[in-house]
Design a protein around this motif. Sequence first.
Motif, PDB file in Angstrom:
ATOM      1  N   MET A  17       0.844  -1.182   0.000  1.00  0.00           N
ATOM      2  CA  MET A  17       0.000   0.000   0.000  1.00  0.00           C
ATOM      3  C   MET A  17       0.894   1.251   0.000  1.00  0.00           C
ATOM      4  O   MET A  17       1.906   1.291   0.693  1.00  0.00           O
ATOM      5  CB  MET A  17      -0.851  -0.029   1.286  1.00  0.00           C
ATOM      6  N   LYS A  18       0.471   2.270  -0.772  1.00  0.00           N
ATOM      7  CA  LYS A  18       1.165   3.559  -0.704  1.00  0.00           C
ATOM      8  C   LYS A  18       0.412   4.416   0.303  1.00  0.00           C
ATOM      9  O   LYS A  18      -0.800   4.626   0.144  1.00  0.00           O
ATOM     10  CB  LYS A  18       1.147   4.246  -2.072  1.00  0.00           C
ATOM     11  N   ILE A  19       1.114   4.878   1.330  1.00  0.00           N
ATOM     12  CA  ILE A  19       0.407   5.567   2.415  1.00  0.00           C
ATOM     13  C   ILE A  19       1.051   6.920   2.710  1.00  0.00           C
ATOM     14  O   ILE A  19       2.277   7.028   2.781  1.00  0.00           O
ATOM     15  CB  ILE A  19       0.331   4.646   3.654  1.00  0.00           C
ATOM     16  N   LEU A  20       0.205   7.911   2.828  1.00  0.00           N
ATOM     17  CA  LEU A  20       0.661   9.274   3.118  1.00  0.00           C
ATOM     18  C   LEU A  20       0.294   9.569   4.567  1.00  0.00           C
ATOM     19  O   LEU A  20      -0.888   9.497   4.938  1.00  0.00           O
ATOM     20  CB  LEU A  20      -0.068  10.225   2.162  1.00  0.00           C
ATOM     21  N   ILE A  21       1.306   9.877   5.383  1.00  0.00           N
ATOM     22  CA  ILE A  21       1.050  10.128   6.809  1.00  0.00           C
ATOM     23  C   ILE A  21       1.301  11.607   7.092  1.00  0.00           C
ATOM     24  O   ILE A  21       2.445  12.084   6.998  1.00  0.00           O
ATOM     25  CB  ILE A  21       1.905   9.196   7.698  1.00  0.00           C
ATOM     26  N   LEU A  22       0.240  12.320   7.403  1.00  0.00           N
ATOM     27  CA  LEU A  22       0.316  13.766   7.629  1.00  0.00           C
ATOM     28  C   LEU A  22       0.414  14.012   9.131  1.00  0.00           C
ATOM     29  O   LEU A  22      -0.395  13.492   9.897  1.00  0.00           O
ATOM     30  CB  LEU A  22      -0.927  14.447   7.049  1.00  0.00           C
ATOM     31  N   GLY A  23       1.411  14.783   9.542  1.00  0.00           N
ATOM     32  CA  GLY A  23       1.699  14.932  10.974  1.00  0.00           C
ATOM     33  C   GLY A  23       2.687  13.853  11.398  1.00  0.00           C
ATOM     34  O   GLY A  23       2.620  13.305  12.510  1.00  0.00           O
ATOM     35  N   ASP A  70       6.170  -3.416   5.151  1.00  0.00           N
ATOM     36  CA  ASP A  70       6.412  -3.380   3.704  1.00  0.00           C
ATOM     37  C   ASP A  70       5.534  -2.415   2.918  1.00  0.00           C
ATOM     38  O   ASP A  70       5.348  -2.607   1.715  1.00  0.00           O
ATOM     39  CB  ASP A  70       6.264  -4.787   3.083  1.00  0.00           C
ATOM     40  N   HIS A  71       4.996  -1.394   3.573  1.00  0.00           N
ATOM     41  CA  HIS A  71       4.221  -0.405   2.822  1.00  0.00           C
ATOM     42  C   HIS A  71       5.121   0.775   2.453  1.00  0.00           C
ATOM     43  O   HIS A  71       6.132   1.021   3.114  1.00  0.00           O
ATOM     44  CB  HIS A  71       3.019   0.052   3.647  1.00  0.00           C
ATOM     45  N   GLU A  72       4.740   1.458   1.383  1.00  0.00           N
ATOM     46  CA  GLU A  72       5.516   2.625   0.930  1.00  0.00           C
ATOM     47  C   GLU A  72       5.021   3.849   1.681  1.00  0.00           C
ATOM     48  O   GLU A  72       3.903   4.312   1.436  1.00  0.00           O
ATOM     49  CB  GLU A  72       5.292   2.869  -0.562  1.00  0.00           C
TER      50      GLU A  72
END
Length: 382
Positions: A1-7, A24-26
């Motif tokens: 999974m491509k995941i964007l973590i804000l904060g 193993d996630h991006e």
Amino acid sequence: MKILILGADGYLGWPSCLYFSRRDHEVTGVDNYFRRNAATELDCESLIPAPNLLQRANIWKEVTGRSIKVHIGDITNYEFLLSLFREYNPDAVIHYAEQPSAPYSMMSRDKAAFTVQNNLISTLNIMYAVKEVNPECHIIKLGTMGEYGTPNIDIEEGWLEIEHNSRKDRFLFPRQAGSLYHTTKVQDTDMIWFYVRTWGLGVTDLMQGPVYGLSTEETDLDPRLTPSFHYDEIFGTVLNRFIVQAVAGYPLTVFGKGNQTRGFLNLRDTMQCVYLSASRPAARGQLRVFNQLTEQFSVNQLAEKVKIVGDRLGYNVVIKHINNPRVEKEDHYYNVKYTGLFDLGLKPHYLTDEILESFFAVTDTYKDLINRDAFFRGVSWK
Ligand code: USQ
């Protein structure tokens, strides 16, 4: 999974980056260093000095060989956020990038205005970026149990069916927040629900109680990976404060009668909850709400637990009731439903004496860094 973590630089954001990366996630982590800068301004730094986000990502690479991409910037700037969505096209975005402190939001008009502007515009921007770039992207939003307040009825998991004049409908559970910060979370929820209904986005809103703890399996790999950890009146949550106060020989600051009851969870369980939510996304057009806690305690019960374990370890813990600087009910009914995350597979770490002992042990190693002036600032709700 491509995941964007804000904060991504925060207490929850950084360990979340590690948790997803290790599985193993991006991961791309984004932060504007608001909390670091506010803590410097208010002289209430994290107990453990944390390397900056770029340095932490390098340490993670050195320790595990895994990469976390990092961007420093402000997501209330829509062009910046949109460029991130275009560059990474994430499958999921986790929104931790809010001003997270109730006392901070009550300090002054300017801090109140910042809280409103930051929290609402960041949420709005995420809605727009997801709609514009990829409406399939699952939005995971950190809400708070404080949105519900302390009603004199059971707190359902997000929704309440109401029968009125022999007709029925399902509504968001009534909200009545206890600080301006908590109010912005209510406003977030309303705004999200509007866009879910209107644009058919898929959102999970996690109604989280106060979190405690200062490590996870991933941060335990190297002390330089420890998350930011606040014990001050502005950014520290109650149990984290009590442990540091006990270690410092400072009386535990129970506000008012101390019968205020909340739902709590271990930092390790926040990681699981967010991960489980991402692994089983909300459907398009669904606002899925989970109450994110594993146990309920009153402030008095927490103070007693800290005293019993602390005394056994030789700290001679003193509990002190002080005038409550907040406006909140000190005696109230509190019974929360929280089965959703358990149904997804959450395996809780309950607040046992062993957990408290290890919390004391780690905190004690940083004893010399404790700033006693940060424990009480008297931020008043009135
Ligand atoms: N409290 C004390 N003594 C202290 C600090 C707090 O008695 O020294 C009491 C407060 O009066 C309150 C309770 O402990 O009744 C919880 O306070 P807190 O500071 O741990 O938590 P709160 O301000 O509500 O906010 C924290 C996080 C916030 C999150 C929220 C979840 O900062 O980001 O949303 O916990 S909840 O409380 O369920 O809304």
